[in-house]
Design an enzyme around this catalytic site. Structure first.
Site, PDB file in Angstrom:
ATOM      1  N   HIS A  84      47.926 -13.604  28.721  1.00  0.00           N
ATOM      2  CA  HIS A  84      48.563 -12.298  28.489  1.00  0.00           C
ATOM      3  C   HIS A  84      47.559 -11.149  28.611  1.00  0.00           C
ATOM      4  O   HIS A  84      47.961  -9.998  28.733  1.00  0.00           O
ATOM      5  CB  HIS A  84      49.375 -12.276  27.188  1.00  0.00           C
ATOM      6  CG  HIS A  84      48.619 -12.106  25.906  1.00  0.00           C
ATOM      7  ND1 HIS A  84      48.280 -13.157  25.081  1.00  0.00           N
ATOM      8  CD2 HIS A  84      48.163 -11.000  25.288  1.00  0.00           C
ATOM      9  CE1 HIS A  84      47.649 -12.694  24.017  1.00  0.00           C
ATOM     10  NE2 HIS A  84      47.556 -11.384  24.122  1.00  0.00           N
ATOM     11  N   ASP A 226      47.849 -20.276  26.811  1.00  0.00           N
ATOM     12  CA  ASP A 226      47.663 -18.840  27.055  1.00  0.00           C
ATOM     13  C   ASP A 226      46.230 -18.526  27.509  1.00  0.00           C
ATOM     14  O   ASP A 226      45.438 -17.976  26.760  1.00  0.00           O
ATOM     15  CB  ASP A 226      48.010 -18.073  25.777  1.00  0.00           C
ATOM     16  CG  ASP A 226      48.225 -16.585  26.030  1.00  0.00           C
ATOM     17  OD1 ASP A 226      47.816 -16.092  27.095  1.00  0.00           O
ATOM     18  OD2 ASP A 226      48.800 -15.912  25.149  1.00  0.00           O
ATOM     19  N   SER A 658      42.695 -11.159  20.901  1.00  0.00           N
ATOM     20  CA  SER A 658      43.236 -12.067  21.897  1.00  0.00           C
ATOM     21  C   SER A 658      42.174 -12.394  22.927  1.00  0.00           C
ATOM     22  O   SER A 658      41.499 -11.504  23.431  1.00  0.00           O
ATOM     23  CB  SER A 658      44.432 -11.442  22.593  1.00  0.00           C
ATOM     24  OG  SER A 658      45.571 -11.718  21.846  1.00  0.00           O
TER      25      SER A 658
HETATM   26  N1  ARG Z   1      51.903 -11.484  19.998  1.00  0.00           N
HETATM   27  C1  ARG Z   1      50.761 -11.521  20.844  1.00  0.00           C
HETATM   28  C2  ARG Z   1      49.841 -10.364  20.582  1.00  0.00           C
HETATM   29  O1  ARG Z   1      50.066  -9.393  20.133  1.00  0.00           O
HETATM   30  C3  ARG Z   1      51.019 -11.785  22.289  1.00  0.00           C
HETATM   31  C4  ARG Z   1      51.771 -10.748  23.051  1.00  0.00           C
HETATM   32  C5  ARG Z   1      52.062 -11.114  24.477  1.00  0.00           C
HETATM   33  N2  ARG Z   1      53.247 -11.947  24.600  1.00  0.00           N
HETATM   34  C6  ARG Z   1      54.541 -11.466  24.626  1.00  0.00           C
HETATM   35  N3  ARG Z   1      55.523 -12.300  24.700  1.00  0.00           N
HETATM   36  N4  ARG Z   1      54.807 -10.191  24.613  1.00  0.00           N
HETATM   37  O2  ARG Z   1      49.804  -9.213  20.813  1.00  0.00           O
HETATM   38  N1  ASP Z   2      48.299 -11.288  20.277  1.00  0.00           N
HETATM   39  C1  ASP Z   2      47.317 -10.381  19.716  1.00  0.00           C
HETATM   40  C2  ASP Z   2      46.463  -9.756  20.813  1.00  0.00           C
HETATM   41  O1  ASP Z   2      46.918  -9.609  21.918  1.00  0.00           O
HETATM   42  C3  ASP Z   2      46.509 -11.037  18.667  1.00  0.00           C
HETATM   43  C4  ASP Z   2      47.007 -10.729  17.308  1.00  0.00           C
HETATM   44  O2  ASP Z   2      47.702  -9.730  17.136  1.00  0.00           O
HETATM   45  O3  ASP Z   2      46.643 -11.479  16.400  1.00  0.00           O
HETATM   46  O4  ASP Z   2      45.370  -9.307  20.604  1.00  0.00           O
END
Ligand code: ARG
Ligand code: ASP
Length: 726
Positions: A84, A226, A658
């Site tokens: 991502h 990921d 991330s």
């Molecule tokens: N929750 C994760 C992080 O904040 C991954 C976000 C990317 N994935 C998604 N399905 N939007 O930011």
């Molecule tokens: N998914 C998040 C990121 O993209 C990580 C988190 O929020 O813990 O940095």
């Protein structure tokens, strides 16, 4: 008496510092934390982790393209980060014939590594405490804004003036940055080396890299691969240089060795990375505001929007693709807000903030110097008052922003508030191949219905009030917006573009959508400006509050000012540590580590874009093709093999972490961080030992995918694989 005991207890609790495993620590705090690391089993010397005067593991950790973290994993500049995090770059390199998001990609040679334009990778070469310099310069500011102490422009100007001659002399790609910590009570200089010839080397298909997509986002048990791989290219001397075919792979100072020995529950885990933002020193009043205004409105308004989107997406496969990314973006923040509010309510979350506040307040009230007393008690009062005074306006802003501006894409329509040259850019930003006016109109009706029910008419954007008056009902008004405007189709805009400047002006003044969009943007601007003085007041007050906290600590004699506390995250390099551990989200429910390939197959649903499993991965699973001698898998006592996929750990991470390297007590890479569980996101305010978990992709799953799904042996051969004693 009771109060005194309470205060004393609170003081001890605070003075003793953070809860186990809490904290996003500065590299310079390693010295303080090192004994704890030793007691947790670390086998590395302090200077192996961070050595200000030499190289260390920290030199293998990079900031990836601004918002993420990455790590160097080979002597030839390979960078590992999340799928991502590489997503935009991969999307830009993709076409219908070569859809690398869908199919994945593996460069078979250096020549096949694809330049990822615009992507940058940043090393932190040096970190220096420059607090005395900045504080003395701040004293010299005569007619300033009073906000220089937080201003990036001002601080970076200072960095340039004093440190460019020392650290940036004639060197390419060196950037200097001074950042405030503890809200302006400490300043660090970062000397960075920024590489801009970055090439895309490989990634699995989204069905692996984003397996579980939105449904599994922010969730454990997880089964996502990921990750994506890039390579840094440099000039012949190893210095940053713009893209050139003559550039060569970077020979980095340090790279991670990769552990093939795997992880078990209870193992030590450590992370370095670039966490973006936390609000650890928020006052109870601010936590309340976050819950009752920000999160609540976001949950409500995005919920309404997403419901419409999803209905339309499920009814039409074309819409499904067009709105996938928009839905994902919306949903990511939606679920995060739900998790944060869950944490705050469920765990009686304001308690630690209340303790901190009375700790500072009690100390401040004991000060005999009236000025000091006023300064620190005043800080608390200032924040509380600002929160109270801005409540109504903030509520209006959030409803307008979340409920209208971000919800209805056509609020980016051309309008009289924009420069003529910007009109086409604004138009194309929403009206493109992913735009459906009919979906947007349905969303508009749904969100405006809620907005008009929640907000007083006198506070609406003027065009909305006028429109409702003119057309009688919201349905009729929304219908007019989306049928009588030039700005919902290419043809409409093309016709508009042909008009003379005079005619365009007239058209913009009469087009209902243009008028609506202009009015929304104007109101947004008005609210933001009206709120700015409160932000300023809070920023200043929080600097004083933190200063008071530091002085209170000193007065206790149990802690050295602020040095025992971790400063809020601000996209600078930090470390955190903890153990690999599952959790119990609810009574009778237990989540374990690690998850396995078995779970990928259990979640498989060929009919869902989120849970489709690529046929090659199924083959790998069915035939147990877990690498040469099944070297990537776990051998169980009964001789069978299982393939680990993800695990979670008690480490304290947030957005920006991330892609961060997760390493074991030997400093060997065991995984990469990619998410948190939604039950743990309130940890941005306070660490939640029982709930907070970083979600991590097991390095062995990454190796399996590279090796058996990607067939990219040349990459495996480039890595330094090691096995660790258990
Ligand atoms: N929750 C994760 C992080 O904040 C991954 C976000 C990317 N994935 C998604 N399905 N939007 O930011
Ligand atoms: N998914 C998040 C990121 O993209 C990580 C988190 O929020 O813990 O940095």
């Amino acid at each position: 008496m009771r109060k005194t005991i309470f205060t004393l207890l609170a003081a001890c609790g605070l003075a003793l510092g953070a809860q186990a495993d809490e904290g996003m620590w500065l590299m310079e705090q390693l010295a303080k934390k090192y004994p704890t690391l030793v007691s947790r089993g670390i086998q590395l010397k302090e200077y192996d982790l961070y050595n200000p005067n030499g190289t260390s593991l920290k030199d293998a950790v990079v900031s990836f393209d601004g918002g993420c973290t990455g790590e160097i994993i080979s002597s030839q500049g390979l960078v590992l980060t999340n799928h991502h995090c590489g997503y935009d770059a991969i999307q830009q390199l993709s076409s219908v014939e070569h859809n690398y998001l869908e199919q994945g990609y593996w460069a078979k040679s250096f020549a096949e590594e694809l330049p990822a334009k615009g992507v940058v990778v940043t090393f932190i070469d040096r970190i220096e405490d420059v607090t005395p310099y900045v504080l003395s310069e701040l004293k010299k500011v005569k007619k300033g804004t009073g906000m220089e102490f937080l201003s990036p422009k001002y601080l970076n100007g200072l960095a340039q003036r004093k440190y460019a001659p020392i650290y940036a002399k004639g060197q390419a790609g060196i950037e200097l940055e001074i950042k405030p910590f503890y809200n302006g009570n400490k300043y660090l200089l970062f000397v960075k080396k920024v590489y801009s010839d970055i090439r895309f080397v490989g990634a699995p298909p989204s069905a692996i890299g984003k397996f579980g997509a939105d449904t599994d986002n922010w969730r454990y048990p997880r089964h996502t691969g990921d990750f994506s791989i890039f390579r840094i290219y440099a000039d012949a001397n190893g210095n940053p240089a713009p893209y050139s075919e003559h550039n060569i792979p970077l020979r980095p100072k340090r790279w991670f060795n990769i552990s093939t020995s795997g992880v078990e529950k209870g193992d030590f885990a450590m992370i370095m990375g670039f966490p973006g933002r936390t609000n650890h020193y928020a006052l109870p009043s601010e936590i309340k505001e976050w819950r009752e205004i920000d999160n609540d409105i976001r949950i409500r308004m995005r919920g309404i929007r997403q419901e419409v989107m999803l209905r339309e997406m499920l009814a039409d496969p074309k819409i499904n693709i067009m709105y996938a990314a928009k839905y994902a973006r919306s949903q990511n923040g939606h679920k995060r807000a739900i998790g944060a509010n869950w944490g705050i309510s469920r765990l009686g979350f304001t308690a630690p903030a209340e303790r901190l506040q009375s700790y500072v307040q009690d100390w401040a009230q004991r000060q005999t110097d009236q000025k000091a007393r006023e300064r620190y008690t005043g800080a608390i009062r200032d924040i509380d008052r600002s929160i109270e005074e801005r409540a109504n306006m903030r509520r209006q802003l959030w409803y307008l922003d979340e409920g209208i501006f971000q919800a209805i894409e056509a609020t980016r329509a051309p309008g009289l508030d924009l420069q003529a040259a910007a009109l086409s850019k604004y138009f194309k930003s929403y009206c493109n191949e992913d735009y459906s006016p009919s979906v947007d109109a349905k969303i508009a009706l749904a969100v405006l219905t809620e907005y008009t029910a929640q907000i007083d008419r006198k506070d609406w954007p003027q065009a909305l009030a006028d429109g409702l008056q003119k057309y009688g009902t919201l349905e009729a008004y929304v219908n007019a917006l989306f049928t009588q405007s030039a700005f919902i189709s290419e043809e409409g805009f093309a016709r508009f573009a042909k008009l003379s400047a005079e005619e365009q002006k007239k058209a913009l003044g009469e087009d209902p959508l243009a008028v609506f969009a202009t009015s929304v943007r104007g109101k947004l601007q008005e609210l933001r400006e009206a709120l700015r003085p409160y932000d300023t007041r809070i920023d200043r007050a929080r600097r004083d509050y933190l200063e008071g906290y530091g002085l209170a600590n000193k007065a206790q004699g149990t802690a050295n000012g602020l040095e025992d506390a971790w400063p809020d995250a601000n996209s600078t390099l930090r470390f955190t540590f903890g153990e690999i551990k599952g959790y119990s989200p609810a009574d009778g429910v237990e989540y374990h580590v690690p998850t396995t390939l078995e779970g990928v197959m259990q979640k498989e649903n060929p009919k869902s874009w989120e849970f489709a499993v690529p046929s090659r991965l199924k083959e790998v699973y069915q035939q147990k093709l877990y690498g040469e001698n099944k070297r990537w898998a776990i051998k169980k006592a009964d001789g069978s093999y299982v393939m680990p996929v993800n695990f979670c750990a008690t480490t304290h991470t947030t957005g920006g972490n991330s892609g961060s390297p997760v390493f074991n007590k030997y400093g060997h890479l065991i995984g990469i961080n990619f998410d948190r569980n939604w039950e743990g996101v309130a940890g941005d305010i306070n660490y939640l030992p029982d709930y907070q978990r970083s979600i991590i992709c097991d390095i062995r799953y990454i190796l399996l995918i590279i090796d058996e799904v990607g067939g990219a042996r040349r990459l495996i051969d480039e890595l330094t694989l090691v096995s660790d004693p258990r």
